[in-house]
Design an enzyme around this catalytic site. Structure first.
Site, PDB file in Angstrom:
ATOM      1  N   ARG A   1      69.882  -2.359  34.903  1.00  0.00           N
ATOM      2  CA  ARG A   1      69.707  -1.117  34.908  1.00  0.00           C
ATOM      3  C   ARG A   1      70.911  -0.369  35.443  1.00  0.00           C
ATOM      4  NH1 ARG A   1      65.438  -1.858  39.784  1.00  0.00           N
ATOM      5  NH2 ARG A   1      67.244  -3.518  40.148  1.00  0.00           N
TER       6      ARG A   1
ATOM      7  N   ASP B   1      64.124 -25.978  32.846  1.00  0.00           N
ATOM      8  CA  ASP B   1      64.404 -26.575  34.014  1.00  0.00           C
ATOM      9  C   ASP B   1      65.769 -27.160  33.732  1.00  0.00           C
ATOM     10  OD1 ASP B   1      64.776 -29.085  35.715  1.00  0.00           O
ATOM     11  OD2 ASP B   1      62.489 -29.094  36.207  1.00  0.00           O
ATOM     12  N   HIS B   2      66.961 -26.880  34.360  1.00  0.00           N
ATOM     13  CA  HIS B   2      68.048 -27.015  34.237  1.00  0.00           C
ATOM     14  C   HIS B   2      68.662 -28.507  34.353  1.00  0.00           C
ATOM     15  CE1 HIS B   2      69.221 -26.432  38.382  1.00  0.00           C
ATOM     16  NE2 HIS B   2      70.131 -27.135  38.022  1.00  0.00           N
TER      17      HIS B   2
ATOM     18  N   HIS C   1      62.303 -30.212  39.422  1.00  0.00           N
ATOM     19  CA  HIS C   1      63.380 -31.157  38.817  1.00  0.00           C
ATOM     20  C   HIS C   1      63.166 -32.673  39.209  1.00  0.00           C
ATOM     21  CE1 HIS C   1      65.322 -27.356  38.523  1.00  0.00           C
ATOM     22  NE2 HIS C   1      65.711 -27.417  39.840  1.00  0.00           N
TER      23      HIS C   1
ATOM     24  N   GLU D   1      72.073 -32.010  48.453  1.00  0.00           N
ATOM     25  CA  GLU D   1      72.922 -31.027  48.320  1.00  0.00           C
ATOM     26  C   GLU D   1      73.690 -30.894  49.826  1.00  0.00           C
ATOM     27  OE1 GLU D   1      71.946 -27.477  46.381  1.00  0.00           O
ATOM     28  OE2 GLU D   1      69.712 -28.156  46.729  1.00  0.00           O
TER      29      GLU D   1
ATOM     30  N   ALA E   1      71.451  -9.028  32.810  1.00  0.00           N
ATOM     31  CA  ALA E   1      72.852  -9.649  32.322  1.00  0.00           C
ATOM     32  C   ALA E   1      73.830  -9.077  33.255  1.00  0.00           C
ATOM     33  CB  ALA E   1      73.241  -8.525  31.095  1.00  0.00           C
ATOM     34  N   THR E   2      73.695  -8.520  34.595  1.00  0.00           N
ATOM     35  CA  THR E   2      74.450  -8.354  35.668  1.00  0.00           C
ATOM     36  C   THR E   2      74.270  -9.112  36.609  1.00  0.00           C
ATOM     37  OG1 THR E   2      73.182  -6.686  36.662  1.00  0.00           O
ATOM     38  CG2 THR E   2      74.825  -5.897  35.035  1.00  0.00           C
ATOM     39  N   GLY E   3      73.257 -10.060  36.582  1.00  0.00           N
ATOM     40  CA  GLY E   3      72.823 -10.778  37.550  1.00  0.00           C
ATOM     41  C   GLY E   3      73.712 -12.162  37.676  1.00  0.00           C
ATOM     42  N   ASP E   4      73.536 -13.001  38.886  1.00  0.00           N
ATOM     43  CA  ASP E   4      74.276 -14.009  39.390  1.00  0.00           C
ATOM     44  C   ASP E   4      74.369 -15.288  38.098  1.00  0.00           C
ATOM     45  OD1 ASP E   4      75.603 -15.802  41.387  1.00  0.00           O
ATOM     46  OD2 ASP E   4      73.962 -16.823  41.193  1.00  0.00           O
ATOM     47  N   LEU E   5      72.902 -15.395  37.786  1.00  0.00           N
ATOM     48  CA  LEU E   5      72.790 -16.552  36.779  1.00  0.00           C
ATOM     49  C   LEU E   5      73.835 -16.358  35.443  1.00  0.00           C
ATOM     50  CD1 LEU E   5      71.326 -19.264  36.308  1.00  0.00           C
ATOM     51  CD2 LEU E   5      69.768 -18.048  35.084  1.00  0.00           C
TER      52      LEU E   5
END
Ligand SMILES: NC(=O)C1=CN([C@@H]2O[C@H](COP(=O)(O)OP(=O)(O)OC[C@H]3O[C@@H](n4cnc5c(N)ncnc54)[C@H](OP(=O)(O)O)[C@@H]3O)[C@@H](O)[C@H]2O)C=CC1
Ligand SMILES: O=C1O[C@H](COP(=O)(O)O)[C@@H](O)[C@H](O)[C@H]1O
Length: 499
Positions: free
Chosen positions: A48, A181-182, A244, A220, A15-19
């Site tokens: 954590r 798979d976004h 993808h 990209e 929950a504290t991550g980038d995603l």
């Protein structure tokens, strides 16, 4: 179905991550604004670091404000009040008891019907561990549904993916496993089936009698950024093609499903992978081009090469670009090349599918030495979302030459239309039990089998290393040659916009 409201708790591992910050909190807020999440939901964030529930709620609200457009701040405060935080190490079985107690409490407080969605937004080494503990520690024992969402990458090859899958399937049934798979959540990727099966004029010519080639390009402008530790081991083949790019190939090439339900659609997608032509090593050298960016210029700014990026081995052979010619050996696609291309530090950020139709049996205009451009159906996945059909017409006046014209439809070119983000759709689908746009295990296994054959050939040392390309180009010259020798050229977005 989407107008309904869901009662559930969501456990967000990582929950504290980038995603979580950039994508998942904003996506959940959108679901809240649309009323799909309402009073009866709670989210438990797990990682954590030490936070109180209140501190975490502030973090969530800040993330939503930073990464999405918020017009109703009061609604955001209400939304964030549904969030709780648990400091726990996911490798510690005992800590799951505290999670279970908190969830039981939230089930009662929020009347969630015991429904639980577990989202693993964590490094892949934890993907096998968490499901096992969720089951062994009784978290999945409530009477509601229990669904687990797994981020990419799902394994590093067929062997590791199989091991991971076996672990997860000890705790969750395939129907409750949601492999993300976004790209499958993107508006125009989901539109492929409607464009194909909702328009008789396309479906009747969607085959090797009328289609000359298919191109799928996902380019990209960004480089590897701060993800070198991951990317050095993955490269573009594992990062983009295994998932993808092959997913888009499947959606373009699949047979019409008997019904528009999850099983029928996935069954048809899998059949495409079963028909994918495997190459020997020599053929891989000829048909699968890899590249690596060097320094160059993107949008007028100088950028460094891959080998100069932080945490990249200066001798690295990791590919940042892949172009390939694929064949689907079945009745519909016999002889039609599917060209795919993806890379970092290319000259534009864009994903497009281009269907190039064959010329008619006799071209009166070609006979006059007039340039006779082929008809193209272009499906613009991003940043523009839409569809355009290139036709030829007469220029105004006496001139009887051919003038290429475009009939275009744009989904998101008007300010009032705002397509849902991929993660919003996919989280919504999971909450509502719709796994159509998630990958089934047999799809994943078959795609790895194909990708492994390429990885093996590349690691044999017999094939040339990645070809260098300047940042800001559209890839190495070898990728252009791949098409030129077949009489085609890439319909790159930059070229398309000029036409
Ligand atoms: N970021 C992105 O744009 C994308 C990410 N993904 C995938 O999503 C997943 C997450 O990526 P991302 O958010 O970037 O990763 P991050 O490294 O930013 O976040 C990892 C999270 O895991 C937590 N964590 C790490 N170890 C433990 C542990 N032992 N117990 C509990 N929590 C732990 C961290 O918090 P703490 O250190 O406090 O424990 C942190 O919250 C990956 O699988 C990635 O491949 C996929 C597509 C895009
Ligand atoms: O999964 C990934 O996708 C992104 C590209 O996604 P997009 O939605 O911006 O097209 C890519 O940058 C990343 O390397 C890869 O892991």
């Amino acid at each position: 179905m989407k107008e309904q409201t869901i009662n559930a708790s969501i456990v967000l591992f990582g929950a504290t991550g980038d995603l979580a910050h950039r994508k998942l909190f904003p996506a959940m807020f959108q679901l809240y604004q649309k009323g799909q999440l309402k009073e009866n939901f709670a989210v438990v964030g797990v990682s954590r670091k030490e936070f109180s529930h209140e501190e975490f709620q502030t973090i969530v609200a800040d993330a939503v404000l930073t990464h999405s457009h918020v017009s109703d701040k009061e609604a955001l405060t209400q939304f964030a009040s549904h969030f709780y935080y648990l400091k726990m190490d996911v490798t510690d079985a005992i800590s799951y008891h505290e999670l279970g107690n908190l969830l039981d409490q939230l089930d009662r407080d929020y009347r969630t019907d015991g429904n639980r969605m577990y989202y693993m937004a964590m490094a892949p080494q934890f993907f096998g561990t968490i499901p096992g503990f969720l089951k062994s520690e009784g978290i999945t024992d409530t009477s509601g549904w229990h669904r687990i969402v797994i981020e990419k990458p799902f394994g590093k090859n067929l062997e590791t993916a199989t091991e991971l899958n076996e672990k997860i399937q000890k705790s969750f049934d395939e129907d409750d496993i949601y492999r993300i798979d976004h790209y499958l959540g993107k508006e125009m990727v989901q539109n492929i089936q409607v464009i194909r099966f909702g328009n008789a004029i396309f479906e009747s010519i969607w085959n090797n009698k009328y289609i000359d080639s298919v191109q799928i390009t996902s380019s990209e402008t960004l480089g590897v950024e701060d993800r070198a530790a991951y990317y050095e081991k993955s490269g573009a083949l594992l990062d983009m093609v295994q998932n993808h790019m092959l997913q888009m190939v499947m959606l373009v090439a699949m047979e019409p499903p008997g019904k528009l339900d999850t099983k029928h659609i996935r069954d048809e997608k899998v059949k495409v992978l079963r028909s994918l032509r495997f190459y020997n090593e020599l053929e891989i050298g000829e048909n699968v081009i890899r590249g690596q960016y060097r320094e160059g210029t993107i949008n007028g700014e100088p950028v460094q090469g891959y080998l100069e990026e932080e945490n990249v081995d200066p001798q690295s052979k990791t590919e940042t670009f892949v172009a390939a010619k694929l064949y689907i050996d079945n009745f519909r696609w016999d002889g039609v090349p599917f060209y795919i291309k993806t890379g970092k530090r290319l000259n534009t950020k864009s994903t497009e599918i281009v269907i190039q139709f064959k010329q008619g049996p006799m071209s009166l205009y070609r006979a006059n030495n007039v340039n006779h451009p082929p008809n193209l159906l272009r499906i613009h996945i991003q940043p523009d979302e839409g569809l355009s059909l290139s036709l030829n017409a007469k220029p105004h006046g006496d001139n009887m030459n051919l003038l290429p014209i475009d009939m275009s439809f744009c989904n998101n070119c008007h300010n009032e239309v705002n397509s849902p983000e991929a993660y919003e759709k996919l989280i919504g689908d999971c909450l509502f039990g719709n796994s159509t746009y998630f990958t089934r295990w047999d799809e994943v296994a078959l795609s790895w089998e194909f990708i492994d054959s390429i990885s093996r050939a590349w690691s044999s040392g017999e094939l040339p290393p990645p070809a260098s390309y300047p940042s800001g180009s559209m890839g190495p010259i070898e990728a252009d040659d791949l098409l030129l020798k077949d009489g085609f050229t890439w319909w790159d977005p930059a070229n398309l916009r000029r036409s």
